[in-house]
Design a protein around this motif. Structure first.
Motif, short mmCIF file in Angstrom:
data_model
loop_
_atom_site.label_atom_id
_atom_site.label_comp_id
_atom_site.label_asym_id
_atom_site.label_seq_id
_atom_site.Cartn_x
_atom_site.Cartn_y
_atom_site.Cartn_z
N ALA A 178 0.78 -1.08 0.04
CA ALA A 178 -0.07 -0.12 0.26
C ALA A 178 0.96 1.03 0.20
O ALA A 178 0.36 2.27 -0.62
N GLY A 223 -5.00 0.14 3.32
CA GLY A 223 -5.14 1.86 3.54
C GLY A 223 -6.09 1.97 4.42
O GLY A 223 -6.05 2.97 5.29
N SER A 267 -6.14 5.50 -0.26
CA SER A 267 -6.45 4.33 -1.05
C SER A 267 -7.51 4.17 -1.82
O SER A 267 -7.47 3.34 -2.93
#
Length: 183
Positions: A50, A105, A115
């Motif tokens: 991420a 996220g 995200s």
């Protein structure tokens, strides 16, 4: 010879059992990826995945190539036997990666907006493109295996190019969103 419209072609593809099955596999992968991402700890590799999203504006070409690769992979899956198994695995893997990236996220609580904006929003374009491309390839390989005419293969060229364009557009949207979030 009757001409078919491209949108009518997608309407026919969406109504096939192959599309329904591939969509179910995509959703199974998404559920697994979402649950994995939510329980990922700070030391897990999922958190590092991420974190790579923030570097997307500098890697626009890699992002587009990766998005195109997801749509090209169904063509390669038909070369393997059983093709349906590999197509289903590909759709499940894509759902897993998308949901994992968004869930990590969300679990971090500081990257929720980034995200969702850089992964969730572009997935609105890329996920249907992958599912449609995989269903087209699956139906065409069944037609070819049954010894029927390859008219479906020639009918698939323009819709498949549209799927590639949607995948590239989703990657560019991802890069644009990441650039806007980093300002």
């Amino acid at each position: 010879m009757r001409k078919r419209h491209v949108l009518g072609f997608f309407d026919e593809i969406v109504r096939t059992p192959a599309f329904l099955f591939l969509s179910a596999m995509f959703l199974c992968g998404a559920v697994a990826g979402g649950l994995t991402g939510l329980i990922a700890g700070e030391e897990d590799g999922a958190v590092q995945l991420a974190g790579l999203i923030s570097a997307l504006p500098a890697q626009a070409l890699k992002s587009v190539l990766c998005a195109l690769l997801w749509v090209i992979l169904p063509l390669l899956c038909t070369m393997l036997r059983p093709a349906a198994l590999f197509l289903a695995g590909l759709c499940a893997a894509r759902g897993f990666v998308l949901a994992l990236t968004v869930a990590v996220g969300v679990a971090q609580k500081n990257g929720i907006f980034l995200s969702v904006l850089t992964t969730g929003l572009p997935a609105v374009l890329s996920a249907p493109a992958l599912l449609a491309a995989a269903a087209m390839v699956w139906c065409a390989s069944e037609q070819r295996a049954a010894g029927r005419s390859t008219a479906l293969l020639s009918d698939c060229r323009i819709p498949y190019m549209i799927c590639l364009a949607l995948a590239a557009a989703s990657a560019l949207l991802r890069v644009l969103c990441a650039a806007l979030c980093s300002l």
